[in-house]
Design an enzyme around this catalytic site. Structure first.
Site, PDB file in Angstrom:
ATOM      1  N   PHE A 143      -7.909  -3.446  -8.185  1.00 54.34           N
ATOM      2  CA  PHE A 143      -8.284  -3.756  -6.690  1.00 54.34           C
ATOM      3  C   PHE A 143      -8.345  -2.490  -5.512  1.00 54.34           C
ATOM      4  O   PHE A 143      -7.556  -1.997  -5.703  1.00 54.34           O
ATOM      5  CB  PHE A 143      -7.113  -4.720  -6.170  1.00 54.34           C
ATOM      6  CG  PHE A 143      -7.725  -5.267  -4.601  1.00 54.34           C
ATOM      7  CD1 PHE A 143      -8.640  -6.238  -4.434  1.00 54.34           C
ATOM      8  CD2 PHE A 143      -7.096  -4.437  -3.488  1.00 54.34           C
ATOM      9  CE1 PHE A 143      -9.268  -6.623  -3.165  1.00 54.34           C
ATOM     10  CE2 PHE A 143      -7.770  -5.026  -2.146  1.00 54.34           C
ATOM     11  CZ  PHE A 143      -8.671  -5.901  -1.872  1.00 54.34           C
ATOM     12  N   ASP A 228      -5.469   5.752  -6.947  1.00 54.53           N
ATOM     13  CA  ASP A 228      -5.317   4.732  -5.961  1.00 54.53           C
ATOM     14  C   ASP A 228      -3.917   4.289  -5.434  1.00 54.53           C
ATOM     15  O   ASP A 228      -3.493   3.445  -6.277  1.00 54.53           O
ATOM     16  CB  ASP A 228      -6.421   3.532  -5.995  1.00 54.53           C
ATOM     17  CG  ASP A 228      -6.294   2.454  -4.802  1.00 54.53           C
ATOM     18  OD1 ASP A 228      -5.327   2.727  -3.877  1.00 54.53           O
ATOM     19  OD2 ASP A 228      -7.070   1.562  -4.750  1.00 54.53           O
ATOM     20  N   LYS A 257      -1.729   1.427   3.481  1.00 59.90           N
ATOM     21  CA  LYS A 257      -0.628   0.520   3.587  1.00 59.90           C
ATOM     22  C   LYS A 257       0.794   1.017   4.032  1.00 59.90           C
ATOM     23  O   LYS A 257       0.815   0.920   5.463  1.00 59.90           O
ATOM     24  CB  LYS A 257      -0.209  -0.125   2.354  1.00 59.90           C
ATOM     25  CG  LYS A 257      -1.376  -0.829   1.785  1.00 59.90           C
ATOM     26  CD  LYS A 257      -0.984  -2.004   0.862  1.00 59.90           C
ATOM     27  CE  LYS A 257      -2.188  -3.425   0.801  1.00 59.90           C
ATOM     28  NZ  LYS A 257      -3.075  -2.912  -0.099  1.00 59.90           N
TER      29      LYS A 257
END
Ligand code: PLP
Length: 404
Positions: A143, A228, A257
């Site tokens: 993702f 990532d 995040k």
């Protein structure tokens, strides 16, 4: 209580009326948070084991982050990247000093950091290889975000459906399969992009030596390795960045995040040799690295690194948490397939859908998340303590007991 309930219902009705229907939101309106706790508009208290999905690494409204935002907001909120910006310089220095990277670029979200990574990898590879070198290999179940190129990089059809045609130049290979990766490489390949631990895909761990082998394959084939770390970064796994567990370094890394301690900010980090492919005019963001976001992120990282206390807690409590989940697995083998994860990024794969468990927890004042349909995901603030873990484990035990 009735009055409060009525107020909630009105807000929820308005939420459904005025907001695009992109989320299956729980029927509660959250208003306030402190540390591990949040409260809804009826005054009900919840323990937050989602932490904004791995965002609130220091818990809600950490005083140091709040003060940094307040102070910066009074001084300067935004100026353009046409000028040097003090908090941005400070944050870049902090990230470079604590990572493999030499340079940083700031943006506003994870997907935007991924877009930057894709652009940088393509530009670098065209300059150092050939004009055809633009293909990127990513993992099945990965993702990388919702913007069109990030979505095209994401190895899950369910997120891509309806948005075709996708951005060309992405190939997907099974995670943990180095043979498939080797076979997928052509003269057009420019980079391999992986989450060190797959988050959204169900907390999938890399098998022993997988990431090290991928690094070697990238070296042999002159490919960039992009990690990532949008979810795994900022202490989530017990080290500041997950790659530190595996004794290797990527060439490019994306963050978001947890980076701002709750404030929206994304970053792209790279080695100098790669970063130098970006020149004035090649990449930009109006809000990227603005003073407010950078001040929040600097306060969050400084707090995270202070005495190593929070990272130590993450490792220790993460193990305690994991042991508790493993005990549950022993008690409910027909319910629980596997417990996975590192630090405070933990997942528990169930034999059934996780939605009803999430709902049952929520009605009892506990916020947890389910991803990939049947994987309960736990990404609490890194300041969570034993008795809060005990409370969650006891609650899950009771809920599983009733469901049998
Ligand atoms: C959340 C996430 C993204 C996307 O971040 P946004 O800020 O939602 O755009 C990308 N990659 C990973 C690994 C993520 O967990």
């Amino acid at each position: 209580m009735l009055y409060f309930y009525a107020m909630d219902k009105k807000l929820i009705d308005e939420s459904r009326k005025y907001l695009m229907n992109t989320y299956n939101r729980a029927p509660i309106v959250l208003r306030k948070g402190r540390g591990m706790k949040v409260w809804d508009t009826t005054g009900k208290e919840y323990l937050d084991f989602i932490g904004g999905v791995a965002v609130n690494c220091l818990g809600h409204c950490h005083p140091k982050v709040v003060v940094a935002i307040q102070k910066q907001a009074q001084r300067l909120i935004h100026v353009s990247n046409l000028y040097h910006i003090e908090p941005q310089i400070k944050l870049a220095k902090l990230l470079v000093e604590h990572s493999f990277a030499d340079k940083a670029f700031f943006c506003n979200s994870g997907a935007e950091a991924i877009e930057g990574a894709i652009k940088l990898a393509r530009k670098y590879s065209k300059e150092h290889g050939s004009s055809n070198k633009y293909e990127m290999i990513t993992a099945v179940g990965s993702f990388h975000g919702r913007t069109l190129a990030a979505l095209s990089a994401t190895g899950q059809e369910k997120f891509q459906k309806g948005f075709e045609p996708l951005v060309p130049g992405f190939k997907y290979v099974p995670f943990n399969d180095t043979d498939a990766l080797k076979k997928a490489i052509t003269t057009d390949t420019c980079a391999v992009m992986l989450e060190p631990i797959q988050g959204e895909g169900g907390i999938k761990m890399p098998s022993e030596d997988y990431l090290k082998n991928v690094r070697e394959i990238c070296n042999e084939n002159k490919l960039l390795l992009i990690f990532d770390e949008i979810q795994t970064g900022m202490g989530r796994t017990g080290k500041l960045f997950a790659y530190e567990h595996f004794n290797i370094e990527p060439d490019i890394m994306t963050l978001a995040k947890g980076l701002g301690g709750g404030f929206p900010i994304g970053a792209l980090l790279a080695k100098e040799s790669v970063a130098s492919s970006f020149q004035p005019g090649t990449h930009a963001s109006t809000f990227g690295g603005n003073p407010l976001a950078c001040a929040a992120a600097t306060a969050a990282i400084e707090t995270l690194l202070e005495d190593g206390f929070i990272l130590d807690n993450c490792r220790r409590i993460g193990k305690y948490f994991r042991d508790g989940l493993e005990r549950l697995k022993g008690d409910f083998p027909s319910f629980i397939i596997e417990v996975r994860g590192l630090g405070l990024m933990l997942g528990m794969e169930l034999t059934k859908a996780g939605g009803p468990i999430v709902d049952a927890c929520q009605s009892r004042g506990m916020l947890i998340n389910c991803t990939s349909g049947n994987v309960l995901r736990f990404t609490p603030p890194l300041i969570v303590v034993e008795k809060e873990i005990d409370h969650l484990i006891d609650m899950l035990e009771d809920i599983f007991g009733r469901q049998l």
